[in-house]
Write a protein that holds these residues in place. Structure first.
Motif, mmCIF file in Angstrom:
data_model
loop_
_atom_site.group_PDB
_atom_site.id
_atom_site.type_symbol
_atom_site.label_atom_id
_atom_site.label_comp_id
_atom_site.label_asym_id
_atom_site.label_seq_id
_atom_site.Cartn_x
_atom_site.Cartn_y
_atom_site.Cartn_z
ATOM 1 N N THR A 236 0.732 -4.152 -6.086
ATOM 2 C CA THR A 236 -0.225 -5.015 -6.795
ATOM 3 C C THR A 236 -0.717 -6.145 -5.895
ATOM 4 N N GLU A 237 0.166 -6.610 -5.023
ATOM 5 C CA GLU A 237 -0.174 -7.716 -4.118
ATOM 6 C C GLU A 237 -0.771 -7.228 -2.803
ATOM 7 N N LYS B 145 0.645 -5.301 -0.514
ATOM 8 C CA LYS B 145 1.621 -5.367 0.572
ATOM 9 C C LYS B 145 2.192 -3.982 0.892
ATOM 10 N N THR C 86 5.279 -4.232 -7.630
ATOM 11 C CA THR C 86 4.808 -5.605 -7.411
ATOM 12 C C THR C 86 4.155 -5.736 -6.039
ATOM 13 N N ALA C 87 4.775 -5.148 -5.030
ATOM 14 C CA ALA C 87 4.220 -5.199 -3.682
ATOM 15 C C ALA C 87 2.864 -4.511 -3.624
ATOM 16 N N ASP D 245 5.806 -5.690 4.864
ATOM 17 C CA ASP D 245 5.792 -6.957 4.130
ATOM 18 C C ASP D 245 7.022 -7.058 3.231
#
Length: 260
Positions: free
Chosen positions: A70-71, A73, A67-68, A27
């Motif tokens: 957390t999402e 991904k 960040t990835a 992703d």
């Protein structure tokens, strides 16, 4: 999950099958834009986000990973060659450990293997060299004093020297100080396995001259040692008719057994 993936030595089709699959699934891709073949990005999904780490700090790279995660991904951190060789991966892993973020490594074909293929040489030849020293000159990044070039050169083993093309005059002096002769075989391989690949066989004494002649200032490996020019040498014992192994007995010599 974070995956540290070796992109291979240059040619896009030298990434491993596993590495290619991870790229296709990612992703988010963070790639070393100054070194990794951009053709590899053609494997990505249309919606995949791509970041060029050549323009990022360590903190920015880690923030993209966080960040990835957390999402929910999946991230591929795409390194040139094999990530374990001059890949600066440990510092990333340490910060991911602190953050409790899981990661895995996918090995790649190192450029020192790519350079050997470019020259059709074998690093480990009986009675010539059975050891390979992978190292670099001290520059903006220092090396431990015990690993100084001259100290390694004293072993007279095969040496593969990274990240030192811009310091060939100094490198030559250190190699000679360690005991290599000026006529010791050497080679420069620029961008091994890339379409732009160039390769030049020379000697320790002519390394800098060869680089200047062909305007090579970076992205090249230096190989030093007798293996560079050895082709006619005694055969290895491994496939000698008198050399028995677990799989081949003397009684079997002269017969061919197909694997069922």
């Amino acid at each position: 999950m974070i995956y540290f993936v070796g992109a291979g030595s240059g040619a896009a089709d030298l990434i491993t099958v596993r590495g290619q699959r991870l790229l296709q699934q990612a992703d988010v891709i963070i790639y070393a834009g100054s070194l990794v073949n951009p053709q590899l990005l053609e494997e990505k999904k249309k919606e995949c986000k791509v970041f060029n780490s050549a323009r990022m700090t360590l903190e920015e790279v880690i923030q993209v990973m966080k960040t990835a995660e957390t999402e929910g991904k999946m991230t591929v951190r795409l390194h040139t060659g094999d990530p374990s060789i001059y890949g600066a991966v440990r510092e990333q892993m340490d910060l991911l450990d602190e953050a409790g973020i899981a990661y895995e490594s996918c090995p790649g074909v190192s450029s020192f293997c790519g350079a050997a293929s470019a020259l059709n040489l074998e690093y480990t030849l009986p009675d010539v060299s059975q050891s390979v020293i992978i190292t670099r000159m001290a520059g903006r990044t220092p090396v431990p004093k015990k690993e100084e070039i001259a100290a390694f050169a004293a072993h007279q083993a095969t040496m593969v020297i990274f990240l030192s093309t811009g310091m060939l005059d100094k490198l030559t002096l250190r190699l000679l100080a360690g005991g290599y002769r000026e006529d010791t075989p050497a080679a420069l391989v620029y961008k091994a396995t890339w379409e732009e690949e160039e390769k030049y066989v020379c000697t320790v004494g002519t390394l800098a001259e060869t680089a200047r002649k062909h305007q090579i200032t970076k992205t090249a490996l230096i190989i030093v040692g007798d293996v560079v020019t050895h082709s006619n040498y005694r055969r290895s014992d491994l496939y000698h008719p008198d050399f028995e192994t677990e799989f081949r007995k003397k009684a079997d010599i002269g017969t061919t057994t197909e694997r069922n």
